[in-house]
Design an enzyme around this catalytic site. Structure first.
Site: not given
Length: 267
Positions: A210, A73, A149, A198, A207
């Protein structure tokens, strides 16, 4: 037993951070869901546990609001670095380096991975682009930046119902560990606008991983050049990547408050 925690956020992506180096605590999926509950718990997108590490300043573990433990994260990394001063952080997605400066916290996220089994996919497929589509979204680029992703580029971000399509893509069997879904619009030669569904948390204001994955996919296709400003609903992150190198993410980390709670309340 009472435990101490810190509430922090990175561009509105919010965390409850528990430092288990001071006081050991046991986390499981049910307890993570209870802490994350915004009506009956403390409320957060992710619960972060800080532990001792034998190879870095500390180890960071991450549970999404649905109780699932995940690898990485980016926004939480900035918050943990700001809170603790750590410059090397161990995660399930790998070791990362952190720097503090006037422009915010910079995290070296390591090198992206593009191999099908590194993401992972359920079976061998081209990953750039992925030869699959979902309800009008096709040509996605799949990659790992410590977590999985898929990135789609569209001409009009507002026209994509990500709240409806996101969970369908996230849970498609082609992604055995589920996947984070990014939909982006190129807004300039070094600028993107991004929305993220997410994995395990749903639509999010920001994010970090992301933003990293999307900037990498855009640079790789020649859509933008770095450093790239990636504007999320919660605000901008700056992502820099040169093919063959590591990803550097810079952005803010905000401390909201410190508190204590009864651990038994989240059994």
């Amino acid at each position: 037993m009472r435990f101490a925690f810190d509430k922090m956020h990175g561009l509105g992506n919010d965390f409850v951070i528990v430092d288990a180096r001071r006081q050991p605590v046991a986390i499981d999926a049910a307890r993570a869901r209870a802490v994350a509950d915004r009506h009956r718990g403390i409320g957060c997108d992710q619960l972060i546990l800080i532990e001792a590490s034998g190879e870095a300043d500390l180890r960071m573990r991450i549970w999404n609001a649905d109780g699932g433990e995940v690898e990485q994260c980016g926004n939480a990394l900035r918050c943990v670095a700001a809170l603790t001063g750590a410059t090397r952080i161990e995660t399930a997605g790998g070791l990362v380096a952190a720097e503090q400066g006037g422009g915010g916290i910079t995290i070296d996220m390591g090198a992206p991975r593009f191999e099908w089994d590194a993401i992972p996919l359920a079976y061998p497929l081209d990953t750039a682009p992925l030869p699959l589509g979902w309800d009008g979204l096709a040509g996605g680029h799949a990659l790992s930046v410590g977590n999985p992703h898929i990135v789609f580029f569209v001409p009009d971000l507002a026209a994509v119902p990500l709240d409806r399509i996101g969970p369908v893509i996230e849970t498609d069997p082609v992604f055995p560990k589920r996947i984070n879904v990014n939909v982006a619009e190129v807004t300039g030669p070094a600028a993107l606008r991004l929305s993220v569904w997410e994995r395990g948390a749903g639509l999010t204001r920001a994010c970090g991983t992301g933003a990293c994955a999307t900037a990498v996919a855009a640079i790789r296709q020649g859509l933008v050049s770095g450093p790239v400003e990636v504007r999320l609903p919660g605000g901008p992150l700056v992502i820099d990547w040169t093919p063959g190198g590591t990803i550097r993410m810079t952005g803010p980390a905000t401390h909201v408050f410190a508190g204590e709670a009864e651990w038994e309340a989240f059994a």
